[in-house]
Scaffold this motif. Sequence first.
Motif, mmCIF file in Angstrom:
data_model
loop_
_atom_site.group_PDB
_atom_site.id
_atom_site.type_symbol
_atom_site.label_atom_id
_atom_site.label_comp_id
_atom_site.label_asym_id
_atom_site.label_seq_id
_atom_site.Cartn_x
_atom_site.Cartn_y
_atom_site.Cartn_z
ATOM 1 N N SER A 82 0.832 -1.199 0.000
ATOM 2 C CA SER A 82 0.000 0.000 0.000
ATOM 3 C C SER A 82 0.866 1.248 0.000
ATOM 4 C CB SER A 82 -0.909 -0.010 1.234
ATOM 5 O OG SER A 82 -1.678 1.162 1.262
ATOM 6 N N GLU A 100 -7.473 3.655 1.791
ATOM 7 C CA GLU A 100 -8.056 3.503 0.461
ATOM 8 C C GLU A 100 -9.567 3.494 0.585
ATOM 9 O OE1 GLU A 100 -6.525 0.714 -2.845
ATOM 10 O OE2 GLU A 100 -8.223 -0.363 -1.975
ATOM 11 N N PRO A 115 -6.812 6.202 -3.483
ATOM 12 C CA PRO A 115 -5.804 6.050 -2.431
ATOM 13 C C PRO A 115 -5.814 7.285 -1.540
ATOM 14 C CG PRO A 115 -4.754 6.630 -4.497
ATOM 15 C CD PRO A 115 -6.212 6.444 -4.816
#
Length: 464
Positions: A82, A100, A115
């Motif tokens: 991530s 997210e 995001p």
Amino acid sequence: MTAPCPGAFSPDPARSWPSDRAAPASGSGDGFGFGSGDGFGFGSEPDFGYGPEPGVGSASGSGFGFESGFGSGSGVGSEPGSEFGSDRRTGRSAGPVVTELRLSAFAAHRGTVVPLAPLTLLAGPSGSGASSVLRAYEALSRLGAGASLGEVFPDPAGCVPEGAAADRQGRRGFRIGCTADGPAGPVRLELAIQAEPTLRIVGERLTRAGETLLSTALRDPGRPTLQAAWHTADELPVTREQLPDDRLGTALLPLRVAGRTPGQLQVLAAAEQMVVALRPAFVCEPRPHRMRTPVPPGEGRLRRDCGNLAAVLHAACNGYGRRHARLVALAKAGSARPVTGIGVERLADGLVRAVVARGDGGGTPLERLGDGELRYLALAVALLMGPGTGPADVESEVPSALQTLTLLADGLDRDLDGQQTRELLTAAASAAAAGRVRLLGTVTEAGAARARRTAGAAVVDLGP
């Protein structure tokens, strides 16, 4: 199993997008019942039809109902890479954070994934759905705090994608989800909601590293309950129980799971991380005309419209010394006239009003400031002080030291001049870098250009 309706909406997870645009999720399928799945957990019925979507193919999800099985391979991949991690990446965040937001089918969005950095600004032409992203985040936050569907979605039909076709039983709905990062690692939540003919949750799934920890599905449309199953990892690997169809099951798990087995502890850790990440959100929508009226003292929690700003400043005079000094400095930097202080005066009728001191012995009452000045001051207060203190804070069972506030600001740069926008973005980036607050807002094209020149700000372009 019945085949999906022709033209049923199926986001393609393999579709490529430019790096600065909202992009579909990665992985081999979103496991939400598209393609070979059974949709929203309606037994053998397909998912809600959303009409053809040019350029979007079908996914190979394994279905939404808990019968698709627990463990890995459920179509939801892990997210070890991530981009915007929480404390594990920066060491800054006070607690779990949402990294997210997914709008699989919500308002103007189909297959949109946003995001979330500590400071994220959404940009795009009118109608691109920037405000809808904030609505989805607020909805998830309120559901995580225990609110009912009716409280969160007073107009559920407005959340259904335009042109969405009803299924064979006349049902239409929408789908949203998010990822929360923290000590338990990235945890994903997917939620399917029926808007018509009645508002209800019809499916929910909580996963971590591709493992399904909680799954719910509507099995009997005539009953206001969902069939739920969660990971146990004991002699009985899965626990099944009924949950209400108007509440987020993830938020109810701490009251239902005993935490006696390793599997139950995993479920609790994931659910609590998701709830703690979602709950501390504050929607700031300053309404200048409401801020110009003196208010009674004693209210220490900032309202959504910031109409009680004077009361909040009055309550904060003795408790926010350094933050108040930063507020004065920020007000000074964004004002064309001298600013030496921000105070509160009590009127003869007992009401209070805020006054901007000018250094010449006089001051400007709040009601004489322009719309841009009022919005700038209100956003500065929300950014530096948060929503303030009040009953909602006292009643929270999660210590504030373990929470990171997310400020939601639609039209962040509305009515602001270039200098005010720059100062506000710089202050937001500084607060976000220190882990005090995260900000998700929408900006104009000019605001987006300034944000791209602000260190620490991430701009997500929702344009075509």
